[in-house]
Scaffold this motif. Structure first.
Motif, PDB file in Angstrom:
ATOM      1  N   GLU A 120      15.707  69.878   9.438  1.00  0.00           N
ATOM      2  CA  GLU A 120      15.819  70.472  10.763  1.00  0.00           C
ATOM      3  C   GLU A 120      14.780  71.544  11.062  1.00  0.00           C
ATOM      4  N   SER A 121      13.792  71.708  10.201  1.00  0.00           N
ATOM      5  CA  SER A 121      12.712  72.641  10.515  1.00  0.00           C
ATOM      6  C   SER A 121      11.843  72.049  11.618  1.00  0.00           C
ATOM      7  N   ASN A 122      11.061  72.894  12.265  1.00  0.00           N
ATOM      8  CA  ASN A 122      10.172  72.391  13.313  1.00  0.00           C
ATOM      9  C   ASN A 122       9.157  71.388  12.769  1.00  0.00           C
ATOM     10  N   ILE A 123       8.574  71.699  11.617  1.00  0.00           N
ATOM     11  CA  ILE A 123       7.585  70.779  11.048  1.00  0.00           C
ATOM     12  C   ILE A 123       8.254  69.482  10.607  1.00  0.00           C
ATOM     13  N   GLY A 124       9.501  69.585  10.121  1.00  0.00           N
ATOM     14  CA  GLY A 124      10.246  68.380   9.744  1.00  0.00           C
ATOM     15  C   GLY A 124      10.563  67.516  10.948  1.00  0.00           C
ATOM     16  N   LYS A 125      10.998  68.160  12.038  1.00  0.00           N
ATOM     17  CA  LYS A 125      11.274  67.413  13.274  1.00  0.00           C
ATOM     18  C   LYS A 125      10.008  66.760  13.806  1.00  0.00           C
ATOM     19  N   MET A 126       8.898  67.483  13.709  1.00  0.00           N
ATOM     20  CA  MET A 126       7.628  66.943  14.202  1.00  0.00           C
ATOM     21  C   MET A 126       7.259  65.666  13.461  1.00  0.00           C
ATOM     22  N   LYS A 127       7.458  65.660  12.140  1.00  0.00           N
ATOM     23  CA  LYS A 127       7.160  64.479  11.342  1.00  0.00           C
ATOM     24  C   LYS A 127       8.014  63.288  11.792  1.00  0.00           C
ATOM     25  N   GLU A 499      13.759  77.272   2.809  1.00  0.00           N
ATOM     26  CA  GLU A 499      12.997  78.460   3.222  1.00  0.00           C
ATOM     27  C   GLU A 499      12.275  78.197   4.541  1.00  0.00           C
ATOM     28  N   ILE A 500      11.673  77.021   4.644  1.00  0.00           N
ATOM     29  CA  ILE A 500      10.955  76.667   5.871  1.00  0.00           C
ATOM     30  C   ILE A 500      11.916  76.628   7.054  1.00  0.00           C
ATOM     31  N   GLU A 501      13.084  76.016   6.836  1.00  0.00           N
ATOM     32  CA  GLU A 501      14.064  75.897   7.916  1.00  0.00           C
ATOM     33  C   GLU A 501      14.584  77.263   8.355  1.00  0.00           C
ATOM     34  N   SER A 502      14.788  78.172   7.396  1.00  0.00           N
ATOM     35  CA  SER A 502      15.344  79.493   7.727  1.00  0.00           C
ATOM     36  C   SER A 502      14.305  80.427   8.348  1.00  0.00           C
ATOM     37  N   SER A 503      13.017  80.103   8.167  1.00  0.00           N
ATOM     38  CA  SER A 503      11.966  80.992   8.677  1.00  0.00           C
ATOM     39  C   SER A 503      11.495  80.638  10.082  1.00  0.00           C
ATOM     40  N   ASP A 504      11.958  79.497  10.619  1.00  0.00           N
ATOM     41  CA  ASP A 504      11.560  79.112  11.973  1.00  0.00           C
ATOM     42  C   ASP A 504      12.077  80.117  12.995  1.00  0.00           C
ATOM     43  N   THR A 505      11.206  80.512  13.909  1.00  0.00           N
ATOM     44  CA  THR A 505      11.605  81.444  14.976  1.00  0.00           C
ATOM     45  C   THR A 505      11.431  80.826  16.360  1.00  0.00           C
ATOM     46  N   LEU A 506      10.584  79.820  16.463  1.00  0.00           N
ATOM     47  CA  LEU A 506      10.325  79.197  17.758  1.00  0.00           C
ATOM     48  C   LEU A 506      11.265  78.021  18.001  1.00  0.00           C
TER      49      LEU A 506
END
Length: 520
Positions: A120-127, A499-506
């Motif tokens: 559910e991170s932004n980069i994960g969703k983008m992929k 960590e990536i998912e928890s650090s998303d702010t946008l």
């Protein structure tokens, strides 16, 4: 300086070639007991597909991609590939196995090819959205095709000596020198890449289920469930395989005549709107259907048999990295997975490809004209569909030349280059070169002949290797140290994803806007 003059001069520093690095990326579908694509999620026992450096997914949640780190020596890289393969096989769900071929197993329609999920991170969703875009643009069935990518870089010791040899008084910095010659190499891979398809193509047949959405094709019936072409080498690399369909219509093609030409041509495709993609739309009922409506969503969408890559492995902004860092290695993408080999590729093939890469570097490499680019595309398709046809002619510099004569000429020069590597490389080149005179020695012919002798169609023939490989890997003794290393990597990858998912702010909308507004 002629090719032979270069070879003679390089003899004095040929040991620097021992430091060249090889990497292999191998894709393979997870299949269920009934031989269809597995519908289960990427196994947790593998770790995070988003962040694991060695075990990830490609288009589909079921399309596993095994990635070796860059390593010296053909034996070492095959050993590394085998160890990761063993780990993955060992941690597969009991009811699943790997499909050991490029063309997919039994397909139950495009809805049964699950798109890869990266969290559910932004980069994960983008992929995931990028892959949904591929599905909407080209169809999911096309994306279920697997392949092997061969990554290669020359050592810094070699580059330093090579520069002293051919440009001793040059004021160009070393990175620009390397990038220039990597691009020369890339152009020659395009020119002579049809030979790789001929020698190693292993997909002359395909399951009828793969072709169910094709209303027109020229494939012949092998049996009730299998289609084929009698002289094909690699249907995967032909016009039924994954291709970008919009470049020719829009006049946007990758330009390999310099690094800047390459980057700017792909950026043009990423910034040029496409009618067909506009018809798909970016969102439907609030859900993203693709990243944008341009010819290419991102640079990686451009399909090619070869790519120059930056050293920053896995960079999500490869074009910016290429301009800033230069070319770090070359990715050869035209290799079929060979079902007759446990890992899909073997040491002899790797050694040949090393010699091929060296030849492509040392051979003169003029700019590619639009006329030559047309020749390259026509030759590639001819060899994919009819490569073993007796007397087949290709086009070279505007003239017809038989595949046999041209192939023998190229192979003789590859053989000359192999002298700089090792006796083992020379032997591999000699063995594989026999295939140009004896087409029945090619993997495509061997497989087709076995299928005829055993009266087995595509699925039955390939499935036997799937079952055999599962048994072979299960019987292999576990390399405790390596399994522990990958167990640790699994935990690290899961934690890194969190960590990536928890650090998303946008928000995801803002993330994409920011991503495409910056240098990609």
């Amino acid at each position: 300086m002629s090719l032979q003059d270069k070879i003679n001069s390089i003899h004095s520093f040929k040991d620097s070639l021992n430091g060249n690095l090889i990497g292999i990326e191998k894709e393979g579908l997870r299949v269920a007991e009934d031989g269809t694509i597995a519908q289960t999620p990427h196994p947790e026992s593998f770790g995070s597909a988003l962040t694991h450096p060695e075990i990830t997914t490609d288009f589909s949640e079921a399309l596993v991609e095994i990635v070796t780190k860059p390593i010296q020596g053909s034996h070492n890289v095959i050993n590394e590939l085998s160890k990761i393969h063993h780990y993955v096989q060992h941690h597969l769900p009991e009811s699943e196995r790997f499909w050991p071929a490029s063309m997919p197993c039994i397909l139950r329609g495009k809805t049964n090819i699950p798109i890869a999920y990266y969290g559910e991170s932004n980069i994960g969703k983008m992929k995931t959205v990028y892959r949904r875009g591929l599905s909407n643009r080209y169809g999911s069935v096309m994306q279920a095709i697997a392949g092997i990518h061969f990554n290669y870089s020359f050592s810094m010791d070699f580059w330093n000596s090579y520069r002293e040899l051919i440009a001793p008084s040059s004021k160009v910095d070393s990175q620009k020198f390397m990038s220039h010659h990597y691009m020369c190499l890339t152009r020659n891979v395009l020119r002579y890449g049809w030979l790789v398809t001929y020698l190693f193509g292993a997909s002359a047949t395909v399951c009828k289920s793969f072709m169910q959405d094709y209303h027109e094709h020229n494939l012949e019936e092998f049996d009730d469930n299998t289609l084929y072409l009698p002289y094909a080498t690699s249907l995967r690399m032909g016009d039924i395989g994954y291709q970008n369909s919009q470049e020719d219509k829009k006049g946007v093609k990758a330009n390999y005549n310099s690094l800047r030409h390459y980057v700017y041509s792909l950026r043009a495709a990423m910034q040029t709107s496409c009618d067909d993609c506009e018809n798909i739309g970016v969102k439907k009922h609030g859900e993203y259907q693709q990243l944008n409506t341009n010819i290419l969503q991102i640079a990686n969408e451009y399909y090619s048999s070869v790519r120059p890559k930056p050293s920053t492995h896995g960079s999500d902004r490869p074009l910016g990295a290429l301009l800033n860092e230069g070319v770090g290695y070359i990715e050869l993408r035209s290799l079929d997975v060979n079902p007759m080999m446990k890992e899909g590729i073997d040491e002899e093939q790797v050694q040949f490809l090393e010699a091929f890469m060296l030849f492509c570097l040392l051979e003169d490499s003029p700019a590619v004209s639009s006329a030559e680019l047309t020749e390259i595309d026509v030759n590639a398709n001819l060899v994919a569909h009819r490569g073993r046809e007796p007397g087949l002619s290709l086009c070279h510099n505007g003239e017809d030349v038989t595949l046999l004569n041209w192939g023998q000429s190229i192979l003789a020069r590859i053989n000359d280059c192999s002298v700089l590597l090792s006796e083992a490389h020379q032997k591999s080149v000699r063995n594989i070169s026999k295939r140009i005179i004896e087409p029945d020695l090619t993997p495509s012919a061997e497989m087709l002949n076995q299928m005829k002798d055993e009266e087995k169609g595509f699925f039955e023939y390939t499935n036997q290797f799937s079952l055999k490989n599962k048994e072979l890997f299960n019987e292999m003794p576990i390399t405790e140290e390596y399994f522990v290393e990958l167990d640790n990597q699994k935990i690290l990858s899961i934690n890194k994803q969190l960590e990536i998912e928890s650090s998303d702010t946008l928000s995801f909308d803002d993330f994409l806007a920011d991503y495409f507004s910056s240098d990609t």
